[in-house]
Design an enzyme around this catalytic site. Sequence first.
Site, mmCIF file in Angstrom:
data_model
loop_
_atom_site.group_PDB
_atom_site.id
_atom_site.type_symbol
_atom_site.label_atom_id
_atom_site.label_comp_id
_atom_site.label_asym_id
_atom_site.label_seq_id
_atom_site.Cartn_x
_atom_site.Cartn_y
_atom_site.Cartn_z
ATOM 1 N N HIS A 56 0.848 -1.192 0.000
ATOM 2 C CA HIS A 56 0.000 0.000 0.000
ATOM 3 C C HIS A 56 0.882 1.240 0.000
ATOM 4 O O HIS A 56 2.031 1.211 0.480
ATOM 5 C CB HIS A 56 -0.889 0.019 1.241
ATOM 6 C CG HIS A 56 -1.978 -1.012 1.221
ATOM 7 N ND1 HIS A 56 -3.040 -0.963 2.100
ATOM 8 C CD2 HIS A 56 -2.178 -2.105 0.447
ATOM 9 C CE1 HIS A 56 -3.848 -1.982 1.861
ATOM 10 N NE2 HIS A 56 -3.337 -2.696 0.862
ATOM 11 N N GLU A 58 0.896 3.791 1.862
ATOM 12 C CA GLU A 58 1.359 4.183 3.196
ATOM 13 C C GLU A 58 2.550 3.344 3.651
ATOM 14 O O GLU A 58 3.514 3.881 4.205
ATOM 15 C CB GLU A 58 0.232 4.037 4.233
ATOM 16 C CG GLU A 58 -0.966 4.908 3.963
ATOM 17 C CD GLU A 58 -2.058 4.195 3.169
ATOM 18 O OE1 GLU A 58 -3.242 4.493 3.423
ATOM 19 O OE2 GLU A 58 -1.748 3.350 2.304
ATOM 20 N N CYS A 86 -6.052 1.920 5.818
ATOM 21 C CA CYS A 86 -6.704 0.695 6.284
ATOM 22 C C CYS A 86 -6.124 0.321 7.656
ATOM 23 O O CYS A 86 -5.197 0.962 8.161
ATOM 24 C CB CYS A 86 -6.496 -0.434 5.271
ATOM 25 S SG CYS A 86 -4.798 -1.059 5.223
ATOM 26 N N CYS A 89 -2.356 -0.485 7.559
ATOM 27 C CA CYS A 89 -1.538 0.723 7.467
ATOM 28 C C CYS A 89 -1.576 1.518 8.769
ATOM 29 O O CYS A 89 -0.560 2.079 9.182
ATOM 30 C CB CYS A 89 -1.977 1.572 6.283
ATOM 31 S SG CYS A 89 -1.608 0.778 4.693
#
Length: 151
Positions: A56, A58, A86, A89
């Site tokens: 992701h 992040e 999410c 993260c």
Amino acid sequence: MLKVYDDNYFMHQAFEEARKAAEQDEVPVGAIITFQDRIIARSHNETERLVDVTAHAEILVITAAAHALGSKYLTDCKLYVTLEPCIMCAGALNWSQIGSIIYGAEDEKNGFMRIGRHLLHPKTKVEYGLMRDECAQLLKSFFTGKRQHVH
């Protein structure tokens, strides 16, 4: 003319990362991390390219920022991300002790706020809604395009 580096500028930079993700057929989420009002790391989702569900924006930007600073803690940094992080993260952001998180669009299905702010480090500041409409529209357009290609 002097360029103003404020939250709007930095969120626009994250948005540009999200656009790059969309161009690469990745879910269009972009992120940057700043330290002392300077961008030290930028990334976007790369789960398809890396064949890695943890890639992701992040996670990738946390790693890049830690390398840039030579520290696993990002207490004096700000994360600008186009979509609410999410739970995975949020956990990584907790461990990094990020100073601030500013996100654009909410993620009602997978966002960490479904569980609660307590997933983050207690000192982390959270702001949201900056460029909400633009960030949400980019995601909506991406998934609409995906659904049209399925049929």
